[in-house]
Design a protein around this motif. Structure first.
Motif, PDB file in Angstrom:
ATOM      1  N   GLY A  87     -40.260   2.278 -16.543  1.00 54.80           N
ATOM      2  CA  GLY A  87     -38.989   2.998 -16.609  1.00 54.80           C
ATOM      3  C   GLY A  87     -37.893   2.191 -17.271  1.00 54.80           C
ATOM      4  N   LEU A  88     -38.028   0.873 -17.246  1.00 52.32           N
ATOM      5  CA  LEU A  88     -37.052  -0.008 -17.903  1.00 52.32           C
ATOM      6  C   LEU A  88     -37.432  -0.310 -19.343  1.00 52.32           C
ATOM      7  N   GLY A  89     -38.502   0.318 -19.801  1.00 50.74           N
ATOM      8  CA  GLY A  89     -38.892   0.151 -21.194  1.00 50.74           C
ATOM      9  C   GLY A  89     -39.843  -1.000 -21.463  1.00 50.74           C
ATOM     10  N   VAL A  90     -40.445  -1.574 -20.407  1.00 50.70           N
ATOM     11  CA  VAL A  90     -41.406  -2.662 -20.604  1.00 50.70           C
ATOM     12  C   VAL A  90     -42.729  -2.054 -21.052  1.00 50.70           C
ATOM     13  N   ARG A  91     -43.274  -2.573 -22.143  1.00 52.34           N
ATOM     14  CA  ARG A  91     -44.482  -2.004 -22.736  1.00 52.34           C
ATOM     15  C   ARG A  91     -45.545  -3.082 -22.951  1.00 52.34           C
ATOM     16  N   ARG A  92     -46.695  -2.634 -23.405  1.00 54.70           N
ATOM     17  CA  ARG A  92     -47.786  -3.544 -23.707  1.00 54.70           C
ATOM     18  C   ARG A  92     -47.322  -4.650 -24.670  1.00 54.70           C
ATOM     19  N   GLY A  93     -47.649  -5.893 -24.309  1.00 58.81           N
ATOM     20  CA  GLY A  93     -47.300  -7.027 -25.156  1.00 58.81           C
ATOM     21  C   GLY A  93     -45.947  -7.640 -24.887  1.00 58.81           C
ATOM     22  N   ASP A  94     -45.046  -6.944 -24.173  1.00 56.06           N
ATOM     23  CA  ASP A  94     -43.744  -7.519 -23.836  1.00 56.06           C
ATOM     24  C   ASP A  94     -43.939  -8.683 -22.864  1.00 56.06           C
ATOM     25  N   ARG A  95     -43.103  -9.703 -23.002  1.00 58.33           N
ATOM     26  CA  ARG A  95     -43.195 -10.841 -22.096  1.00 58.33           C
ATOM     27  C   ARG A  95     -42.199 -10.698 -20.952  1.00 58.33           C
ATOM     28  N   VAL A  96     -42.678 -11.010 -19.737  1.00 60.75           N
ATOM     29  CA  VAL A  96     -41.877 -10.882 -18.517  1.00 60.75           C
ATOM     30  C   VAL A  96     -41.916 -12.206 -17.763  1.00 60.75           C
ATOM     31  N   ILE A  97     -40.751 -12.737 -17.433  1.00 58.27           N
ATOM     32  CA  ILE A  97     -40.663 -13.974 -16.656  1.00 58.27           C
ATOM     33  C   ILE A  97     -40.657 -13.629 -15.169  1.00 58.27           C
ATOM     34  N   VAL A  98     -41.492 -14.307 -14.395  1.00 59.30           N
ATOM     35  CA  VAL A  98     -41.531 -14.142 -12.938  1.00 59.30           C
ATOM     36  C   VAL A  98     -41.092 -15.475 -12.326  1.00 59.30           C
ATOM     37  N   TYR A  99     -39.958 -15.453 -11.625  1.00 53.91           N
ATOM     38  CA  TYR A  99     -39.363 -16.665 -11.058  1.00 53.91           C
ATOM     39  C   TYR A  99     -39.039 -16.369  -9.601  1.00 53.91           C
ATOM     40  N   MET A 100     -40.057 -16.532  -8.749  1.00 50.72           N
ATOM     41  CA  MET A 100     -39.953 -16.035  -7.378  1.00 50.72           C
ATOM     42  C   MET A 100     -40.491 -17.032  -6.363  1.00 50.72           C
ATOM     43  N   PRO A 101     -40.165 -16.827  -5.083  1.00 48.95           N
ATOM     44  CA  PRO A 101     -40.807 -17.615  -4.029  1.00 48.95           C
ATOM     45  C   PRO A 101     -42.271 -17.194  -3.893  1.00 48.95           C
ATOM     46  N   LEU A 102     -43.022 -17.907  -3.085  1.00 47.94           N
ATOM     47  CA  LEU A 102     -44.429 -17.570  -2.862  1.00 47.94           C
ATOM     48  C   LEU A 102     -44.511 -16.479  -1.792  1.00 47.94           C
ATOM     49  N   ILE A 103     -44.243 -15.260  -2.224  1.00 47.14           N
ATOM     50  CA  ILE A 103     -44.248 -14.088  -1.347  1.00 47.14           C
ATOM     51  C   ILE A 103     -45.104 -13.006  -2.006  1.00 47.14           C
ATOM     52  N   PRO A 104     -45.542 -11.983  -1.250  1.00 48.54           N
ATOM     53  CA  PRO A 104     -46.405 -10.955  -1.826  1.00 48.54           C
ATOM     54  C   PRO A 104     -45.825 -10.288  -3.066  1.00 48.54           C
ATOM     55  N   GLU A 105     -44.495 -10.193  -3.132  1.00 45.83           N
ATOM     56  CA  GLU A 105     -43.878  -9.544  -4.289  1.00 45.83           C
ATOM     57  C   GLU A 105     -44.162 -10.292  -5.591  1.00 45.83           C
ATOM     58  N   ALA A 106     -44.412 -11.594  -5.514  1.00 48.61           N
ATOM     59  CA  ALA A 106     -44.791 -12.342  -6.722  1.00 48.61           C
ATOM     60  C   ALA A 106     -46.148 -11.868  -7.226  1.00 48.61           C
TER      61      ALA A 106
END
Length: 778
Positions: free
Chosen positions: A132-151
């Motif tokens: 819904g935010l326009g993220v598509r195949r091949g786009d890069r996404v940074i994940v900067y999170m604690p060690l929780i299930p949401e990561a």
């Protein structure tokens, strides 16, 4: 001319075979293992192709097993299509949807459980939010999170829609986040307000804000998960709360089918030691090795509770938290915080509470917990444990034995694994139901992995226990594909040394007469001492085997005569001595290394310290130690240090010792408390003489010195006059004699302590001046 082979001087003769009981229940038995090795030896491409067909659910089956046309940029299963999230979640729903996939315990004690069906729903909802935010195949996404299930949910959601995730360890600084965002060209950042670590909230959203404040023009949105409730600013039009974005999304999201070579993730290495490089891993090849190595190495059963303690910001967390166990249908455990919070029993309490049966952790954690003593883990019921694992660096034999006897109660096999971010999965490890283990050895390669040790010209080293370069001679599916945006660096770093013939791991190793491999350290860390090439890991293991040593790190320092000298940093499991006691212990440790290894391995310098500099993941920052030993300027990013206050102490500055101790007063030993209790007496005796140290009028100073001399003379006279018979008498005379004896003893102690304090105060001042001059010139 080739350099002389790296010498091995560590001897370890203990061997531990798996018990008959474990052999009997093991999934992979000796005859099957031998068949697998033989098949791979005959046709390694066919070996991996057959496994890929059996272990992966393909949307479009592959017909090309290995493409070598652009070697050493190898490509596996190139014309096949699949989705990694589908292989981790959807394939289990029909028969095991109600099975627990994740058990989570937060540092404050909160517990959550997600079944495979529930996890699938959460992943689909978040995947739809990303779309819904326009993220598509091949786009890069940074994940900067604690060690929780949401990561895990975020990573699996990226895989589901074909986006390429790049996870940044939650302990990294804003600058490190910025570097990774810009290098990857990330479109979106997923973070949290903060995470819990050591009883404190580690702010993450603020770090992201600082990273985005100057640059990072590619980032369009930031999704924030509320974990701790810490206040954080939300920029209108860019920042979105997870709890506002996700709940209304559909729990159905059809997977995006991607080519086998489609990048699954980028993972940046050397963030604390140099310029980061983005290791690029594929989808199919990585998934295959992650799944098969999880099953083979850990003898995985349907009933197991598998706990890999690594953060998802590291490759171990990728392979043995997010992808391998889920692809194999296992129940995995996640813990958010510090192993020492609120006390040193937290790991063992978690094992007891959740019935952990497989524990996979780092030698650094093992040594830290070992330092607390055997009594702590013995308070807990660890009866469910049946297998132990070690990862991240070579484990020294002393720590291995403690792990075996105290934690495993001499019944749990230990799988000491060797692999790297670049290899994607385990390359060498014992098969627990088959392989006899040796403390400190990663034993032998897994089926389909072809490892060798070569000299400086690429020739195989045949002599047992002769060290050399550790190389992998044939491609394997989970190998890195390139360095993101810099293929020339990929070729230079991993292939150029031996003209593209072998993958160069960068480690030195030896192979013993039984064919077992022993990692000796990084090639960069090999010391050239008077013509002898020595691996640092063996010297560290020898030091750690001493009864008073908890941990050690060894680096090289330039030497005018020998070329390099051995410089060791040593952490004790007792209070750190000073003065003559420290010098005595240092000499004892030097002699100990000489006895355990060889006189040539004796450290020239040993610096006793309360801790070693480590990142929040537990990684020892060896380049930082090397710079300190050589009095060089520190150029590394020290923002990831778990204990930044240790730097001054590592430099040998005595005033830093008090600073470090104040940070953790509860950790003081009994000996330290006794020493502290004696301080008021020392202060009382020295209150009056203190002004004599800085005389402003010479005549007064001389008079005071004479007066002091007269007092000392009287004390000596009284002490001589006090005969044994008088001291043995009763009444006031005996009491007076006792007071005189006590006064003499206190005076001696105060004088000795004053000398030690003076030596500590004045010696480093010269060193400081010598360090500051070159910095000023620079």
């Amino acid at each position: 001319m080739a350099q002389k082979d790296i010498q091995s001087i560590l001897q370890e003769d203990r061997v531990f075979a798996p018990s008959a009981e474990f052999r009997e229940q093991a999934t992979l038995k000796e005859d099957e293992l031998q068949r697998m090795h033989a098949k791979a030896e005959r046709d390694y491409v066919g070996f991996w192709a057959d496994l890929a067909k059996a272990e992966i659910a393909w949307h479009r089956p592959f017909t090309v097993s290995l493409d070598e046309s652009r070697a050493p940029n190898y490509r596996w299963f190139t014309d096949g299509q699949l989705n990694v999230s589908h292989n981790c979640l959807d394939v289990h729903l029909a028969e095991h949807g109600d099975k627990v996939a994740i058990i989570f315990e937060g540092e404050p004690g909160d517990v959550r459980k997600l079944t495979y069906a529930e996890l699938h729903g959460e992943v689909c909802r978040f995947a739809n939010a990303l779309k819904g935010l326009g993220v598509r195949r091949g786009d890069r996404v940074i994940v900067y999170m604690p060690l929780i299930p949401e990561a895990v949910i975020a990573m699996q959601a990226c895989a589901r829609i074909g986006a390429v995730h790049s996870v940044v360890f939650g302990g990294f600084s804003a600058n490190a986040v910025k570097d990774r965002i810009e290098d990857a060209g990330a479109k979106l950042v997923i973070t949290a307000d903060a995470g819990w670590r050591g009883g404190h909230a580690v702010e993450l959203k603020r770090a992201v804000d600082r990273a985005l404040a100057d640059g990072c023009q590619t980032v369009q949105n930031v999704i924030v998960y509320r974990r701790t409730g810490e206040p954080c600013g939300m920029r209108v039009g860019r920042d979105l709360w997870w709890h506002d974005l996700v709940p209304g999304q559909s729990a159905v999201c059809e997977p995006e089918w991607v080519d086998a070579e489609h990048p699954l993730f980028l993972l940046y290495t050397s963030g604390s030691t140099g310029k980061p490089k983005g290791i690029q891993h594929s989808s199919a090849g990585y998934l295959l090795n992650a799944k098969t190595s999880t099953r083979w190495t850990f003898d995985l059963k349907d009933s197991d509770v598998f706990w890999c303690t690594a953060d998802v910001g590291w490759v171990t967390g990728h392979t043995y938290v997010v992808y391998g166990p889920l692809a194999a249908g296992a129940t995995l455990l996640m813990y958010e915080g510090s192993p020492l919070f609120p006390d040193g029993g937290r790991f063992w309490k978690i094992c007891e509470t959740h019935g952990v049966s497989i524990l996979y952790t780092a030698p650094t954690a093992i040594r830290a917990l070992m330092k607390l003593g055997d009594a702590v883990p013995r308070k807990y019921d660890l009866g469910k444990l049946r297998l132990l694992g070690s990862v991240g660096e070579p484990i020294n034999p002393e720590a291995w034995m403690w792990y075996h006897t105290v934690i495993g109660r001499e019944r749990c096999p230990i799988v000491d694994t060797w692999w790297q971010t670049e290899t994607g999965s385990t390359m060498m490890a014992p098969i627990p139901g088959v392989t006899a283990t040796k403390p400190g050895s990663c034993t032998k390669p897994l089926p389909g992995i072809f490892v060798d040790i070569v000299d400086d010209e690429g020739r195989s080293v045949k002599d047992p226990d002769s060290g050399g370069y550790l190389v992998i001679k044939r491609p394997w599916p989970s190998m890195l594909r390139t360095i993101w945006g810099d293929n020339d660096r990929y070729l230079r770093t991993y292939w150029q040394k031996f003209k593209n013939r072998y993958y160069v791991a960068g480690d030195s190793a030896r192979r013993d007469e039984d064919g077992y491999y022993w990692i000796m350290g990084r090639i960069d860390d090999v010391l050239n001492v008077a013509g002898h090439r020595l691996g640092t890991m063996e010297i560290e293991a020898a030091l750690a085997a001493h009864a008073q040593v908890a941990e050690a790190a060894v680096v090289g320092k330039p030497h005018d005569i020998k070329g390099e000298s051995v410089f060791a940093y040593v952490v004790l499991n007792t209070s750190r001595p000073a003065g003559a006691a420290a010098k005595s212990l240092v000499e004892e440790l030097r002699d100990w290394v000489g006895e355990q290894l060889s006189p040539i391995a004796k450290p020239d310098e040993i610096r006793l310290t309360d801790n070693l500099p480590k990142t929040r993941s537990g990684k020892i920052m060896r380049r930082l130690l090397r710079a300190i030993a050589r009095n060089e300027a520190i150029t590394e990013d020290v923002s990831t240090l778990e204990n930044p206050g240790i730097l001054e102490q590592l430099r040998g500055e005595p005033q830093a010792a008090a600073t470090v101790k104040r940070e953790a007063p509860a950790a003081r030993t009994a000996a330290t408390k006794l020493e502290a209790a004696a301080k008021p007496m020392k202060a009382t005796r020295r209150t009056k003489p203190k002004p004599k140290i800085k005389p402003k009028i010479k005549i007064k100073a001389k008079a005071k010195i004479k007066a002091k001399a007269k007092i000392k003379a009287k004390i000596k006279a009284k002490a001589k006059a006090a005969t044994p018979a008088k001291r043995a008498g009763a009444g006031a005379g005996a009491k007076g004699a006792k007071r005189a004896t006590r006064t003499k003893r206190i005076t001696r102690v105060a004088r000795a302590k004053h000398k030690v304090a003076a030596s500590k105060t004045h010696r480093p001042m010269v060193k400081k001046a010598s360090r500051r001059k070159p910095r000023a010139k620079k």
